[in-house]
Every structure is written in structure tokens, then in C-alpha cells.
Scaffold this motif. Structure first.
Motif, PDB file in Angstrom:
ATOM      1  N   VAL A 248       0.651  -1.258  -0.211  1.00  6.27           N
ATOM      2  CA  VAL A 248       0.297  -0.333  -0.197  1.00  6.27           C
ATOM      3  C   VAL A 248       0.850   1.167   0.543  1.00  6.27           C
ATOM      4  CG1 VAL A 248      -1.795   1.308   1.362  1.00  6.27           C
ATOM      5  CG2 VAL A 248      -1.824  -1.297   1.054  1.00  6.27           C
ATOM      6  N   GLY A 249       1.730   1.288   1.029  1.00  9.30           N
ATOM      7  CA  GLY A 249       2.857   2.361   1.235  1.00  9.30           C
ATOM      8  C   GLY A 249       3.475   2.786  -0.690  1.00  9.30           C
ATOM      9  N   PHE A 250       3.604   1.178  -1.248  1.00 12.51           N
ATOM     10  CA  PHE A 250       4.664   1.857  -2.122  1.00 12.51           C
ATOM     11  C   PHE A 250       3.396   1.819  -3.379  1.00 12.51           C
ATOM     12  CE2 PHE A 250       4.903  -0.441  -6.870  1.00 12.51           C
ATOM     13  CZ  PHE A 250       5.767   0.208  -7.297  1.00 12.51           C
ATOM     14  N   ILE A 251       1.951   1.834  -3.413  1.00 14.78           N
ATOM     15  CA  ILE A 251       1.186   1.832  -4.415  1.00 14.78           C
ATOM     16  C   ILE A 251       1.170   3.644  -3.992  1.00 14.78           C
ATOM     17  CG2 ILE A 251      -1.657   2.351  -4.906  1.00 14.78           C
ATOM     18  CD1 ILE A 251      -0.480  -0.854  -4.246  1.00 14.78           C
ATOM     19  N   VAL A 252       0.775   3.989  -2.907  1.00 17.43           N
ATOM     20  CA  VAL A 252       0.922   5.549  -2.788  1.00 17.43           C
ATOM     21  C   VAL A 252       1.877   6.121  -3.763  1.00 17.43           C
ATOM     22  CG1 VAL A 252       0.571   7.106  -1.056  1.00 17.43           C
ATOM     23  CG2 VAL A 252      -1.175   5.293  -1.098  1.00 17.43           C
ATOM     24  N   TYR A 253       3.134   5.773  -3.274  1.00 16.86           N
ATOM     25  CA  TYR A 253       4.458   6.621  -3.245  1.00 16.86           C
ATOM     26  C   TYR A 253       4.496   6.411  -5.040  1.00 16.86           C
ATOM     27  CZ  TYR A 253       9.474   6.403  -5.051  1.00 16.86           C
ATOM     28  OH  TYR A 253      10.462   6.866  -5.785  1.00 16.86           O
ATOM     29  N   ALA A 254       4.082   5.732  -5.859  1.00 16.55           N
ATOM     30  CA  ALA A 254       3.902   5.093  -6.955  1.00 16.55           C
ATOM     31  C   ALA A 254       2.911   5.999  -8.052  1.00 16.55           C
ATOM     32  CB  ALA A 254       4.017   3.767  -7.881  1.00 16.55           C
ATOM     33  N   VAL A 255       2.240   6.609  -6.531  1.00 18.20           N
ATOM     34  CA  VAL A 255       0.876   7.619  -7.667  1.00 18.20           C
ATOM     35  C   VAL A 255       1.707   8.883  -7.354  1.00 18.20           C
ATOM     36  CG1 VAL A 255      -1.453   7.926  -7.506  1.00 18.20           C
ATOM     37  CG2 VAL A 255      -0.464   6.229  -7.597  1.00 18.20           C
ATOM     38  N   LEU A 256       1.844   9.224  -6.262  1.00 20.84           N
ATOM     39  CA  LEU A 256       1.726  10.621  -6.106  1.00 20.84           C
ATOM     40  C   LEU A 256       3.457  10.678  -6.872  1.00 20.84           C
ATOM     41  CD1 LEU A 256       1.208  10.590  -2.102  1.00 20.84           C
ATOM     42  CD2 LEU A 256      -0.445  11.440  -4.108  1.00 20.84           C
TER      43      LEU A 256
END
Length: 485
Positions: A248-256
């Protein structure tokens, strides 16, 4: 930092995250100081020891930054870390207890060819613990049943984590900060003490941070980064089930920080494909491992929690301040595991959420304990040992170190909030904030800080480099990263 170095959106996001990070480190410092007062005779002693610890840390960081190159610095820090850990392991009598005992006994059985443990009450309830038990079994099979062998492997995994932390810190803040982060990690008392405890955290943390390093090193632009990071996260989750959090942390980072900026440069389709690829690799690792264990008869269940609400049940229990509850354990075990127990646990969660005022008070109290309380490493590494003087010295040492880390993190967050930072630095703050938020609602133990503290060491290393005068005004260049293809 050069304000022109980062895009406007990236810089503003990093500053916003840093403001939240400032609040967290401020909270840590305030309540760590409050807790530390319980172990010292006066506030003046705490302040004096804190100043001494800060002065020594700044001096060491200055010397390493000014007079020692990468090879010399790493050699000195690694030897120091290895020596301290080996010295503790050789002199500590740490028999496995609690869950660690269940997993070690299972490992001994597996090494002898007996896999019947997979159907006992412990492993049918917590099937995800089987991965670590089988890792221990492999070590025992190859090198014998001595606890010292398993503990030596734990030292090696910690040294590996140290090197990865160094690499991540170089990527986020530069060489001088990396030396500070590695030094702080090497000297942190709970890390040293936990080397003698047969916990799955050592190996899982290594693979989680290795996966983060792969994501950070070229901003996820390498052709095989998705594969390597997915494998690292997948292997780490087989040891300790925190994979969902890091994904989840990776996905948020990737999106932002990757996909949204990539829209302007038309790079987002390739980036999105790599993100999907990482998730697919992670999922395949879990499915393949679970299928293999089911097919071989080790366990009839997949490697996942069969009680998805349990951590929330105890985490929302005001009677235990969100810690493990014996009464809750007895209550839920009165019904069979599966849908019936899940319904019972979900009802308990709903009941405990009903009183909003009580919930709010509990969350505040849990945050004080989780981020201000003394570390439980002495308890786990010295169970049933009548050595109060040594235990007291270790606790007091940890308290001063923790206050120092919180202060250095506060320095780092302040500077990032003012100047902005790279996406790599923001990933560390994002994960730390997410972990703190998660533990507002699930079970808390100060031992659980171990899993996210690599982020703290890196941020504190940056704060240390600032105070040591080694802050690089020009951040490491990432413009040479491979193009997404």
C-alpha cells in the motif's frame, strides 16, 4: 537542497509530508522524554546524557564525513556492529519463549523430517508463521541445532540491513547522511539485544528494506526493478506478514511521485505496467509457497491469517491499552476458528468502536506507548534472568538513544518542511506515518517499532549530518536514471 532540483509538485508534497513527520517526531520526543524520566533520578541527568550522546554522535559523524571515505567508513561501522552483536550473543542466555518457542520447536521437528506441526493449534491459527519455521529448519538441517548458529545468521541479516540502509540513505540524502544512519543503526541497543532472540523480524526487515532500495535506487525505472522488488516483498511477507502494508505504501508513493508526474512526460503507461508487475510477482510468490506447502501436506491452509480481525480486537481493547489480551484469547477460542470466530471478533470490534470518547482516549494512550515507551528488547533477550543492574543499564541506554533519534528526526523533518526533498526521502516519511496510523487501531508492542525503524535511522542520519556540518547543498543527482522502457 537546491529548490530547482525537484519538480514543484514533488517538493510541495515532500514538505506536506514533512510537516506531518515533524508532528510525529515531536510526539516521539515528548513522550519518550516523559517515559525516560521513570528510569533516571532527575531531569537534569536526562538532559546532560542527551547532550553528551548528541555531541559524541555529531563528532563521529563529522569525522566519518570529513576524513573517511565510503570504504573505510563502511568497514569501521560494519565491524563495530558485528562486534557488538557477537559479544552480546556470546554472553546472553536467551532461550526461545512464547511464539518464538513454538516456531523453534517446529523447526527442530521439520529438520528431523516431521512436519506434523503444521496441523497443531498454533500453526492452524497462525499459518503465516510456517515460513519462518521452515527457514529455521533449513539452517538447523545444514548447520546443526545450536542456537548460536541461528543467532549468527540473525547478525548477518542485520549487517545486510545496515548496508541496505546505507544505500537507501545515499539515494535519499547523500553520502554523509548515509554514514550517520548506518552508525546510528549499528549502535542502537534494541537491535543489538534482539540478535539473540529468534524472531522473524531480522530476515523480514532485510528483505522489505531491500525491496524499498530497489524501488528507490533508480526511481523504479530499471528494467527488472519490478521483478526484484516484487520478489523481495514476497519473500519478506513469507517471514512476517507486513507485505500488505508495504505494498500500500508503495502504491501511494508510485501514484504521487511516479505516475502523476509521468503523465506530463507520457511515461505513465510503462510505470503503471511495472507497478502491476510488482504486485503480480508478490502475489505469485505467496500463491506458489502456499500451494507447495498444501500439496506436500505441511499445512491444509494457505499462508495467511485465518483471523483477519484479531489484531483489531486486541488493538481496540481499552483494558490492555491495545496490547495482547489473555481474556480476549480465552473468549475467542471458545468458538471454532473460521467464519464463526470471525463473526465473534467482528462483533467485538464493533462494540469497542461504539464508544467514540473511549476510542479517542485509547488511540492517544496507544500512541504514547507505541512511540514513547521503553523498548521491550531487554525483556525478550533476558527472559527470567535475575540481572536487574544490567537490565537497568540497557533500558537507560536505550532511552537516551531513543530520545536522540527522535530529536534528530525532528531536525530532519524541520529542514525538509522548509526546503522540500526528493521522492525517495518522501517515501521514508510516508511509510513511517502510515505505520504510525496503522498501529492506532491494531495491536501495539514497542517491539513492533523494529519493522519501521530503518526509516527512522535514515531520517535521523540526515538530521545528524546537518548538525555535523556535512549537509550537501547539492543532493545526489538522479537525472542519470535509466529511462522507463
Amino acid at each position: 537542497m537546491e529548490t530547482g532540483r525537484y519538480g514543484w509538485g514533488e517538493r510541495q508534497l515532500s514538505r506536506l509530508l514533512a510537516v506531518c513527520g515533524f508532528a510525529l517526531f515531536g510526539w516521539m520526543l515528548a513522550y519518550a522524554y516523559q517515559n525516560t524520566a521513570n528510569f533516571f533520578e532527575s531531569a537534569g541527568t536526562i538532559v546532560l546524557l542527551g547532550i553528551v550522546a548528541l555531541a559524541v554522535s555529531v563528532l563521529l559523524a563529522f569525522v566519518l564525513g570529513r576524513y573517511a571515505g565510503r570504504a573505510v567508513s563502511l568497514t569501521v561501522i560494519v565491524l563495530l556492529a558485528a562486534g557488538l552483536r557477537l559479544l552480546w550473543v556470546l554472553n546472553a542466555d536467551t532461550p526461545p519463549v512464547s511464539d518464538f518457542l513454538d516456531m523453534h520447536e517446529a523447526a527442530l521437528s521439520a529438520a528431523a523430517g516431521d512436519f506434523s506441526f503444521g496441523t497443531n493449534e498454533y500453526f492452524t491459527r497462525w499459518t503465516y508463521q510456517i515460513g519462518f519455521a521452515l527457514y529455521e529448519a533449513l539452517v538447523i538441517k545444514l548447520f546443526g541445532p545450536s542456537l548460536l548458529v541461528l543467532q549468527s545468521f540473525q547478525i548477518l541479516f542485520q549487517l545486510g540491513t545496515l548496508l541496505v540502509i546505507y544505500g537507501m540513505a545515499v539515494r535519499a540524502f547523500g553520502e554523509t547522511s548515509a554514514k550517520g544512519a548506518a552508525l546510528l543503526y549499528a549502535l542502537y541497543v534494541p537491535n543489538i539485544l534482539m540478535c539473540s532472540v529468534l524472531t522473524n523480524q531480522h530476515i523480514s526487515v532485510f528483505f522489505y528494506v531491500l525491496g524499498l532500495f530497489v524501488v528507490m535506487r533508480r526511481r523504479f525505472s530499471g528494467k527488472t526493478d519490478w521483478l526484484l522488488a516484487g520478489l523481495c516483498f514476497g519473500l519478506a511477507n513469507l517471514m512476517r506478514p507486513l507485505g500488505s502494508f508495504f505494498l500500500v505504501g508503495f502504491i501511494v508513493y508510485a501514484v504521487l511521485f511516479l505516475l502523476v508526474p509521468g503523465i506530463r512526460e507520457r511515461r505513465w503507461p510503462a510505470l503503471a505496467a511495472k507497478c502491476v508487475g510488482l504486485l503480480a510477482v508478490y502475489w505469485l510468490v505467496q500463491q506458489a509457497a502456499g500451494a507447495a506447502l498444501v500439496q506436500t501436506g505441511v499445512t491444509p491452509y494457505p499462508l495467511e491469517s485465518r483471523e483477519p480481525y484479531w489484531k483489531f480486537v486486541v488493538g481496540l481493547n481499552p483494558a490492555t491499552n491495545g496490547g495482547w489480551s489473555y481474556d480476549d484469547t480465552v473468549l475467542v477460542q471458545q468458538v471454532p476458528i473460521g467464519e464463526e470466530r470471525n463473526r465473534l471478533e467482528l462483533e467485538l470490534v464493533k462494540e469497542r468502536l461504539a464508544d467514540k470518547r473511549q476510542v479517542a482516549a485509547l488511540l492517544v494512550s496507544k500512541a504514547k506507548t507505541m512511540w514513547g515507551g521503553d523498548d521491550s528488547a531487554p525483556m525478550w533477550s533476558m527472559p527470567d534472568q535475575d540481572r536487574p543492574e544490567l537490565r537497568g543499564k540497557l533500558i537507560r541506554s536505550e532511552r537516551i538513544e531513543y530520545v536522540l533519534l527522535a530529536f534528530l528526526g525532528l531536525v530532519a523533518a524541520t529542514l525538509i518542511a522548509v526546503r522540500g526533498a526528493s521522492a525517495e526521502a518522501s517515501l521514508l516519511v510516508l511509510l513511517l506515518l502510515g505505520y504510525a496510523a496503522l498501529h492506532l487501531v491494531i495491536e501495539v508492542q514497542t517491539r513492533y517499532r523494529y519493522d519501521i525503524f530503518p526509516c527512522v535511522f535514515i531520517l535521523a542520519g540526515f538530521g545528524l549530518s546537518v548538525l555535523a556540518g556535512g549537509f550537501r547543498r547539492k543532493p545526489p543527482d538522479v537525472s542519470t536514471s535509466e529511462p522507463v522502457s
